[in-house]
Design a protein around this motif. Structure first.
Motif, mmCIF file in Angstrom:
data_model
loop_
_atom_site.group_PDB
_atom_site.id
_atom_site.type_symbol
_atom_site.label_atom_id
_atom_site.label_comp_id
_atom_site.label_asym_id
_atom_site.label_seq_id
_atom_site.Cartn_x
_atom_site.Cartn_y
_atom_site.Cartn_z
ATOM 1 N N TYR A 294 0.823 -1.210 0.000
ATOM 2 C CA TYR A 294 0.000 0.000 0.000
ATOM 3 C C TYR A 294 0.859 1.263 0.000
ATOM 4 C CZ TYR A 294 0.598 -0.347 5.134
ATOM 5 O OH TYR A 294 1.109 -0.462 6.405
ATOM 6 N N LEU B 25 -7.347 -2.185 4.814
ATOM 7 C CA LEU B 25 -6.526 -3.379 4.628
ATOM 8 C C LEU B 25 -7.195 -4.613 5.209
ATOM 9 C CD1 LEU B 25 -3.008 -1.863 5.336
ATOM 10 C CD2 LEU B 25 -3.895 -2.623 3.126
ATOM 11 N N LEU C 273 2.414 -8.051 3.835
ATOM 12 C CA LEU C 273 1.782 -6.730 3.843
ATOM 13 C C LEU C 273 2.883 -5.692 3.988
ATOM 14 C CD1 LEU C 273 -0.998 -5.319 3.825
ATOM 15 C CD2 LEU C 273 -0.908 -5.347 6.331
#
Length: 359
Positions: free
Chosen positions: A172, A187, A205
């Motif tokens: 991200y 998320l 992530l």
């Protein structure tokens, strides 16, 4: 499958980052799988032309990877910033050349791709996987999240792979510290909608709150920036709302955007970027062009007297800071301090992850 505590720092493959990895002990490398981005060719602003050919740009990539990483542990290699039309003088695709260089040196390189790579790039990724059987990394960004299932399905089909052969990285990129709650909720939804959730070889992530510049920090001051990416990850894994715990990734002490400004007109201030508990601590001086690099002696002294200094034995970076504070080394330049801060950061995060008790 990698351990749940495995750490994925995204690093521009430049000299400071190379030296930061080179000085890591094997114990830290074994807990780390860096994503290495080959940077774009530097631009000659005076003559309005690239400074190098693609052959010259990639000439030493195998040598630097072997020297700086030199480990059996896997790492990711991403050529997103290399012009898609570039080919070596012999017609070879840049990704093919880089993977050839890693292959001949016995390095465990995993090619990175995404939905925005052209047909030639994807063909090289597929060919490398068929030859090396190292797997592939799908690096998906926010523009991919809106239609995640179709984007993932398209990549699996195009590259002829199964999820079990793929490391899925949800990147991200930059998030503002004051958007932490909104980003975490976003998320959570993304992590809940991933197809084949438990079949991916690895799930990562990745993001950062490190800004593109340090203008928000006053000169001659000590400031701090929340490590929002770390706070989000911790909150997510303890929330009870996700089925699979992703590995943690960040951009170390950098912002995701490549540096594209004309260096002749950059007035950079001396600064030391130091990772602490839930935050980046910024020790900032004044403009180097006007006040010189000797400011780093004072800045290093401020680091070693700060309550969150980890001590000279913590990492090679911390030892260098101590040496500069003692006037036995330094003062160093921007590359030295990128190496120092990155080396400390990777060591710090690996140690943090080792203390996290996952649900």
């Amino acid at each position: 499958m990698l351990e749940k505590h495995y750490y994925v720092p995204v690093l521009k493959w430049k000299q400071g980052e190379q030296k930061a990895l080179e000085e890591l002990p094997i114990s830290i490398k074994e807990a780390t799988s860096p994503m290495l981005e080959v940077p774009p060719i530097d631009w000659d602003f005076e003559n309005d032309t690239p400074k190098k050919t693609i052959d010259e740009h990639l000439q030493k990539v195998g040598e630097t990877l072997s020297r700086s990483w030199g480990s059996d542990s896997p790492f990711f290699i991403d050529l997103y910033y290399v012009d898609s039309t570039d080919r070596l003088a012999n017609g070879q695709h840049p990704l093919s050349f880089v993977l050839q260089e890693t292959r001949t040196r016995g390095l465990n390189a995993i090619p990175v791709t995404s939905t925005n790579r052209d047909v030639a790039y994807q063909a090289e990724v597929r060919s490398a996987h068929q030859q090396d059987q190292n797997g592939i990394c799908f690096r998906l960004k926010e523009e991919d999240f809106g239609d995640l299932q179709n984007n993932i399905g398209s990549l699996l089909t195009q590259l002829s792979v199964n999820p079990s052969e793929v490391d899925l990285v949800l990147d991200y990129e930059y998030v503002k510290p004051d958007e932490r709650v909104r980003t975490m909720l976003f998320l959570t939804g993304i992590l809940s909608s991933i197809p084949f959730l438990n079949q991916w070889r690895r799930l990562v992530l990745c993001g950062t709150s490190f800004p593109s510049d340090l203008s928000s920090i006053d000169s001659n001051s000590i400031g701090q920036i929340d490590r929002t990416e770390w706070l989000i990850w911790k909150r997510l894994i303890y929330s009870g709302s996700i089925e699979r715990v992703p590995s943690f990734g960040d951009y170390a002490i950098s912002n995701p955007a490549p540096f594209e400004a004309d260096p002749r007109f950059i007035n950079m201030s001396a600064n030391i970027r130091y990772t602490g508990d839930d935050k980046f601590i910024i020790f900032k001086g004044r403009m180097i062009k006007r006040y010189g690099g000797n400011q780093y002696y004072q800045l290093a002294s401020q680091v070693v007297t700060h309550p969150e200094y980890s001590g000279p034995n913590f990492s090679a970076g911390d030892q260098y800071i101590q040496n500069v504070a003692n006037n036995t080394d330094g003062p160093g330049n921007a590359t030295n301090w990128r190496k120092t801060g990155t080396n400390h950061h990777i060591t710090y995060v690996v140690n943090e992850l080792a203390t996290v008790t996952l649900p």
